[in-house]
Design a protein around this motif. Structure first.
Motif, mmCIF file in Angstrom:
data_model
loop_
_atom_site.group_PDB
_atom_site.id
_atom_site.type_symbol
_atom_site.label_atom_id
_atom_site.label_comp_id
_atom_site.label_asym_id
_atom_site.label_seq_id
_atom_site.Cartn_x
_atom_site.Cartn_y
_atom_site.Cartn_z
ATOM 1 N N SER A 297 -2.853 2.281 8.991
ATOM 2 C CA SER A 297 -3.132 1.424 8.032
ATOM 3 C C SER A 297 -3.531 0.184 8.632
ATOM 4 N N ALA B 211 -10.690 -2.855 6.217
ATOM 5 C CA ALA B 211 -10.248 -2.230 5.507
ATOM 6 C C ALA B 211 -11.878 -1.270 5.203
ATOM 7 N N LEU C 84 -9.412 2.526 5.468
ATOM 8 C CA LEU C 84 -7.948 2.184 5.738
ATOM 9 C C LEU C 84 -7.385 1.684 4.521
ATOM 10 N N PRO C 85 -5.799 2.180 4.011
ATOM 11 C CA PRO C 85 -5.867 0.419 3.652
ATOM 12 C C PRO C 85 -4.765 -0.460 4.110
ATOM 13 N N ARG D 84 -1.483 -3.568 4.197
ATOM 14 C CA ARG D 84 -0.202 -3.662 3.861
ATOM 15 C C ARG D 84 -0.171 -5.368 4.069
#
Length: 301
Positions: free
Chosen positions: A4, A26, A31-32, A34
């Motif tokens: 992430s 991202a 990708l995530p 956070r």
């Protein structure tokens, strides 16, 4: 959340710019994101005050990441966004959250009146201790800043990415740093501008006084050394164009100059095992404060 991009969020304009940069990154990497918001508990006497009590503090600490996440989801619908809250010092919270991440993004205020960053104590502490690549993003950073201007000179997000600038010391070039830069260039479909600044050795100065000029010979050796250092990466990333620049002078000045036309500037930071003080390195420290593009600091042994 393994794999992430972690963002340090505190509600400031610079942290929101970092979150926006992370969302665009991202999208490139799949990708995530956070959003990590750290807050320190309200001291006892303040907790008794009706306007500054624990409930009011908690309300604002919950609102900051929630609203930021909603904004990112609206502007980047394909990006998975999660929020995370932590009590304690922001630097420690971000370092803990980034342990299993691929990337960490932080915001930084712009220096008043001139290009560059103002790196706060939290940012410096995190950069000096983070083991994952850490990207510093200015409050004024816009998506169009990462792209070349259109044919009539107007900023655009639809044009090609500007190159990724890579600062290299060929005496101690680390594979982790070089690979990061080439990978980021490949994601953006752009070139790597590999830069090596160096000082003339003392014996060269003495030889000049004796009527012997070794400057051209030394310059050729430095250029050849840079080319040799990059050879494996040209083979690994055959689709990435490489532009080399090796010249005498301050490495930090060379990198700051290159940042004017870069989408990302990549520098290395040697891991220091001394527990005392903040160790970033003179060149990286200068670049962090004066570069105009986002700066990625990649730690290495």
């Amino acid at each position: 959340m393994p794999g992430s991009i972690v963002v340090g969020l505190d509600g400031s304009a610079e942290s929101h710019a970092a979150a926006e940069w992370a969302a665009r990154e991202a999208e490139l990497q799949g990708l995530p994101v956070r959003l990590v918001h750290a807050w320190e508990p309200v001291p006892g006497p303040m907790a008794q005050a009706p306007l500054f009590g624990v409930e009011t503090h908690q309300h604002w600490t919950e609102r900051i990441p929630r609203e930021a996440a909603e904004g990112i989801r609206a502007r980047h619908p394909g990006v998975e966004v999660a929020t995370e809250q932590s009590t304690g010092t922001p630097a420690d919270a971000l370092l803990l959250a980034s342990r299993d991440a691929d990337l960490l993004a932080l915001g930084s205020r712009a220096l008043s009146g001139i290009g560059g960053y103002l790196v706060g104590s939290v940012g410096q502490s995190v950069i000096a201790r983070a083991l994952v690549p850490t990207v510093l993003v200015r409050a004024e950073e816009q998506v169009t800043d990462e792209h070349i201007r259109d044919p009539v000179g107007i900023p655009s997000a639809a044009t090609a990415f500007r190159p990724v600038a890579l600062g290299l010391d060929i005496r101690s070039a680390d594979d982790t740093v070089v690979d990061f830069a080439f990978h980021e260039a490949e994601l953006r479909g752009t070139a790597v501008h590999a830069l090596n600044g160096w000082d003339l050795p003392a014996f060269c100065v003495h030889s000049l006084s004796a009527g012997v000029d070794l400057r051209d010979e030394i310059a050729r050796e430095k250029r050849a050394g840079l080319t040799e250092t990059l050879r494996p990466w040209r083979q690994k990333y055959p689709d990435v164009e490489v532009v080399e620049a090796s010249r005498p002078g301050s490495p930090s000045d060379l990198l700051v100059e290159a940042s004017h036309d870069a989408s990302l500037l990549v520098v290395g930071r040697r891991v220091r095992h001394n527990p005392f003080g903040i160790h970033i390195g003179a060149v990286t420290h200068a670049v962090l404060h004066h570069a105009e593009a986002p700066v990625a600091v990649v730690s290495h042994e």
